[in-house]
Design a protein around this motif. Sequence first.
Motif, PDB file in Angstrom:
ATOM      1  N   VAL C  75      67.626 -33.754 -80.040  1.00  0.00           N
ATOM      2  CA  VAL C  75      67.473 -35.135 -80.016  1.00  0.00           C
ATOM      3  C   VAL C  75      66.126 -35.618 -79.949  1.00  0.00           C
ATOM      4  O   VAL C  75      65.474 -35.480 -79.106  1.00  0.00           O
ATOM      5  CB  VAL C  75      68.127 -35.648 -78.721  1.00  0.00           C
ATOM      6  N   PHE C  77      63.315 -37.921 -79.869  1.00  0.00           N
ATOM      7  CA  PHE C  77      63.376 -39.129 -78.274  1.00  0.00           C
ATOM      8  C   PHE C  77      61.953 -39.852 -78.399  1.00  0.00           C
ATOM      9  O   PHE C  77      60.979 -39.261 -78.416  1.00  0.00           O
ATOM     10  CB  PHE C  77      63.078 -38.922 -76.584  1.00  0.00           C
ATOM     11  N   PHE C  79      59.254 -42.751 -76.775  1.00  0.00           N
ATOM     12  CA  PHE C  79      59.096 -43.658 -74.800  1.00  0.00           C
ATOM     13  C   PHE C  79      58.612 -44.345 -75.129  1.00  0.00           C
ATOM     14  O   PHE C  79      57.335 -45.123 -75.537  1.00  0.00           O
ATOM     15  CB  PHE C  79      57.485 -41.723 -74.302  1.00  0.00           C
ATOM     16  N   ALA C  83      53.549 -41.832 -74.467  1.00  0.00           N
ATOM     17  CA  ALA C  83      53.737 -40.268 -74.394  1.00  0.00           C
ATOM     18  C   ALA C  83      53.484 -39.456 -75.604  1.00  0.00           C
ATOM     19  O   ALA C  83      54.122 -38.113 -75.382  1.00  0.00           O
ATOM     20  CB  ALA C  83      55.146 -39.807 -73.837  1.00  0.00           C
ATOM     21  N   PHE C  85      50.588 -36.745 -76.437  1.00  0.00           N
ATOM     22  CA  PHE C  85      50.055 -35.752 -75.654  1.00  0.00           C
ATOM     23  C   PHE C  85      47.952 -36.302 -76.065  1.00  0.00           C
ATOM     24  O   PHE C  85      47.713 -36.390 -77.442  1.00  0.00           O
ATOM     25  CB  PHE C  85      50.005 -34.361 -76.061  1.00  0.00           C
ATOM     26  N   LYS C  86      47.082 -36.444 -75.171  1.00  0.00           N
ATOM     27  CA  LYS C  86      45.908 -36.639 -75.226  1.00  0.00           C
ATOM     28  C   LYS C  86      45.143 -35.608 -75.679  1.00  0.00           C
ATOM     29  O   LYS C  86      44.051 -36.333 -76.542  1.00  0.00           O
ATOM     30  CB  LYS C  86      45.351 -37.363 -74.432  1.00  0.00           C
ATOM     31  N   MET C  88      45.920 -33.204 -77.898  1.00  0.00           N
ATOM     32  CA  MET C  88      45.985 -32.486 -78.819  1.00  0.00           C
ATOM     33  C   MET C  88      45.645 -33.950 -80.385  1.00  0.00           C
ATOM     34  O   MET C  88      45.885 -35.349 -79.789  1.00  0.00           O
ATOM     35  CB  MET C  88      47.100 -32.535 -79.540  1.00  0.00           C
ATOM     36  N   PHE C  96      54.511 -30.394 -83.022  1.00  0.00           N
ATOM     37  CA  PHE C  96      54.264 -29.682 -81.854  1.00  0.00           C
ATOM     38  C   PHE C  96      56.021 -29.836 -81.517  1.00  0.00           C
ATOM     39  O   PHE C  96      55.468 -28.178 -81.686  1.00  0.00           O
ATOM     40  CB  PHE C  96      54.470 -30.783 -80.634  1.00  0.00           C
ATOM     41  N   GLY C  97      56.405 -29.894 -82.001  1.00  0.00           N
ATOM     42  CA  GLY C  97      57.753 -29.980 -82.138  1.00  0.00           C
ATOM     43  C   GLY C  97      58.531 -28.439 -83.051  1.00  0.00           C
ATOM     44  O   GLY C  97      59.065 -27.156 -82.625  1.00  0.00           O
ATOM     45  N   SER C  99      56.036 -26.484 -83.591  1.00  0.00           N
ATOM     46  CA  SER C  99      55.229 -25.313 -83.238  1.00  0.00           C
ATOM     47  C   SER C  99      55.728 -23.955 -81.981  1.00  0.00           C
ATOM     48  O   SER C  99      55.130 -23.341 -80.948  1.00  0.00           O
ATOM     49  CB  SER C  99      53.925 -25.798 -82.877  1.00  0.00           C
ATOM     50  N   VAL C 100      56.320 -24.837 -81.235  1.00  0.00           N
ATOM     51  CA  VAL C 100      57.417 -24.601 -80.045  1.00  0.00           C
ATOM     52  C   VAL C 100      58.522 -23.716 -80.242  1.00  0.00           C
ATOM     53  O   VAL C 100      59.442 -23.026 -79.378  1.00  0.00           O
ATOM     54  CB  VAL C 100      57.143 -25.371 -78.744  1.00  0.00           C
ATOM     55  N   ARG C 148      56.258 -37.433 -84.676  1.00  0.00           N
ATOM     56  CA  ARG C 148      56.212 -36.659 -84.082  1.00  0.00           C
ATOM     57  C   ARG C 148      58.107 -36.356 -83.658  1.00  0.00           C
ATOM     58  O   ARG C 148      58.740 -35.278 -83.471  1.00  0.00           O
ATOM     59  CB  ARG C 148      55.319 -37.290 -82.417  1.00  0.00           C
ATOM     60  N   ALA C 149      59.312 -38.221 -83.425  1.00  0.00           N
ATOM     61  CA  ALA C 149      60.307 -37.389 -82.582  1.00  0.00           C
ATOM     62  C   ALA C 149      61.156 -37.011 -83.960  1.00  0.00           C
ATOM     63  O   ALA C 149      61.686 -36.111 -84.274  1.00  0.00           O
ATOM     64  CB  ALA C 149      60.828 -38.746 -82.714  1.00  0.00           C
ATOM     65  N   ILE C 152      61.083 -32.816 -85.681  1.00  0.00           N
ATOM     66  CA  ILE C 152      61.654 -31.279 -85.169  1.00  0.00           C
ATOM     67  C   ILE C 152      63.555 -32.104 -86.217  1.00  0.00           C
ATOM     68  O   ILE C 152      64.566 -31.415 -86.097  1.00  0.00           O
ATOM     69  CB  ILE C 152      62.033 -31.388 -83.715  1.00  0.00           C
TER      70      ILE C 152
END
Lengths: 281, 296, 331
Positions: C75, C77, C79, C83, C85-86, C88, C96-97, C99-100, C148-149, C152
């Motif tokens: 899902v 999200f 914010f 939110a 990541f300062k 990056m 990010f999504g 890469s994890v 970013r959301a 993914i």
Amino acid sequence: MSNPITASTTETAPVRWLLIGLSLAFLALFLVLPLAEVFAEGFKDGLGVWKTAVTSPDALASIRLTLLIAAISVPANLVFGIAASWATAKFTFPGKSLLITLIDLPFSVSPVVSGMIFVLLFGANSALGPLLREHDIKIIFAVPGIVLATTFITFPFVARELIPLMEEQGKDDEEAAISLGANGWQTFWHVTLPNIRWGLLYGVLLCNARAMGEFGAVSVVSGHIRGETNTMPPHVEILYNEYDFVGAFAVASLLAGLALVTLVAKTLLEWRFDLHHKGAH
Amino acid sequence: MSDTYTPTAPSPWLRAFGRGVFFRKRSRSVLPGFRLSLGFSVAWLTLIVLIPLATIILKTLGMGWDEFVRVGLSDRALAAYRLSFGTALSAGLVNAFAGLLVAWVLVRYDFPGKRVIGATVDLPFALPTAVAGIALTSLYGTNGWLGAWLEPHGIKVAYTPLGITIALIFIGLPFVVRQVEPVLADLGKDVEEAAATLGARRGQTFVRVILPAILPALLTGFALAFARGVGEYGSVIFISGNMPGLTEIAPLLIVTQLEEYNYAGATAIATIMMVASFGILLLINLLQAVTRRRQA
Amino acid sequence: MIELNAITKQFGEYPALHGIDLSINKGEFIALLGPSGSGKTTLLRIIAGLEVQDGGTVALEGEDVSRRKVADRGVGFVFQQYALFKHMNVAENIGFGLSVRPRSQRPNRAAIRARAEELLGLVQLEGLGNRYPAQLSGGQRQRVALARALAIEPRLLLLDEPFGALDAKVRKDLRRWLRELHGRLGITSIFVTHDQEEALELADRVVVMNQGRIEQVGTPEEIYMHPATPFVSQFVGETNLLPAANGAPDGALAVYVRPHEIEIVKSGGEALRVGNVFRKGGVWRIEGHLAADQRLVEIDADASSPPPASGETILIRPKHLRTFAQTGAEQ
């Protein structure tokens, strides 16, 4: 909790308790245990022996001297702290940030070097040495040297608490008072001081704890003359080195008591007046 | 000039008022006491701090290079530097981990007695170093509570570099905790939640999101603990054993030189220690500038 | 697509949600509208898995995800405070999504970067991949957060007050842009807002919430024109509460009338003593008190004719009535 999954930003209960347990164990081992040891050793042979140890003439002399040193150094740094924070927080001038940096300088100097510089300045082999001898003024291995070294060591404490506090408060209040016809001292007493009193108390508290507990700088300048130039920490050292462990720990327990009182007062101040503190010394 | 009022720029109204009433040209503030407070501060600073510290520089400069090297870089002195910097570094590293752990637990979790435990962290700031020194020595000595238990296992703490490191861990812990705590508290929960919604596991979130955010504070804490450790005297000399070349820390060597009235030697060692400390702190500052640059 | 079934949530003593049932279709754009404390954000966070419900189930695409961790729900999200990541840069934030992900499913570095660039294009921030969040404006940051959301490829996009931290102008532009984007991507989306204008403008359907309950679910037109409860009538748009006697059906105790649904008549109306009169956009806003019981009534009158003067008494009559079999206890 009926639902087995936990919120996304915390750890599961076992991990949480493991981390809490680990840090408590670390704190207990490295911080609490040494403190407990002081009291355990100090009172090992009973209250009577403890009392004899802390009321011996040399111990009493060291307590008196410690109080005297603090009674000179702390007010001196208090006055300096107020003056420095007034100048830097209420005015702008070239070199202001340099001044603030220089105030912090004593924090970055080793205690023994803090003592050494006064030996270099006033010691027998120094440039001023012959002059002082001629006028029969003793600074090193005497009380004035201890006062100087202690004042140097505790120099930043009050100023460092007050400067950010005063900066945060700005100068609206003072300007309002002045515009209403108050003079400078009235403004300070009735407007500034009430605003900063808890921060001031906090700074004095830390300053005092360090002044009474300073060891490295004082042992360099004091010369370890029993009953004359020994404050409490060097007195503890002498007793310890003479294998009078009970005596050493008895006097040490007084200092540890002072530390506990300081901590309690400090914590109360922080809770009650919501003073925020980052990286104190 | 902008019309927003800032503490450093008095409002036009107040400025006009100030001119009319006080005729202060030098400082444009209406507040009095600038010259008095600044003059007193600078004078006191000069007398108590600057002049005494300047004697080190004068003494060093008046010494001559050869003598400086002979005393300052003697085998005994080199061993002392190695010991002081090495133990301070190890203690700093231990404190970086332990301090982060303690700060994390204090900020993130609720448990009974948390406030009291939070206050205990400051104990090393409040407890006189000599008291800590004898207490640690007594604890880890052969007959001490911990020493009696460790020594049969072949771990000797008192009078070894390990003992020095333990004393420096005691001294340095609050520096790390107090630096990291506020940053950790300010770190919004929403970034962690964002990482979770993007599919990151808790461990990934910690390593990739939380740790980079607190790294500058952690480095500062480490640097402060390290700097303090290098110069620490009171808590160390009792437990160190003070064997020249083996367990003699640099500050003790300075004291020894002073006791022998060898002021030049003491000064040379002090100068080298300070230069090295500043160098390392500068390096850490640079490192920090790199990590912090983008997060302004 | 999404089935919420009897969701309850309690924060300590305070009940946040009382049995929420809601079903959302694929591709819909849903607004959760309500005042603060209505439970709308809690509901959104429960759907995401950021909060765990006390009772009830959440099903996505027919699958019960109630016990799935947030990281496994797929899902997206967004914010309220971005939110980001300062530490990056923008591209790293977006990637990010990806890469994890577990190593087996993780695209390589270049692919992640390419995907980030592609999304940057989508949110109209081409070329800003190497900037850090601190170097962006609020509106840009929110678009990065959205990219970013989206990276993914979520099956559901959740937005918590996505425009709450922005100023009015940026808000409006971003709103229009988001509607277009939704039209293009067709991804099922739910956003939380307390701004009725925002909800009515953007959403296919609006869910009005109050005190942990759903008051009404409907299209913006239904919500505005046919509010199901007094709360909806008052919360969405402006409403006058008139005494029920005014020609209301039998049994109704209160009558709700929008300001533009009241006409000024020559005869046969209720007497109103005019107070303040001012221009409100294209109409006159007339504020006055009913002669009968002194209650305050707001009227929007045609601005092509001159407004009544303050102090004058006029006759008014509702053009359109909305009645609820409740008292005005919620006014």
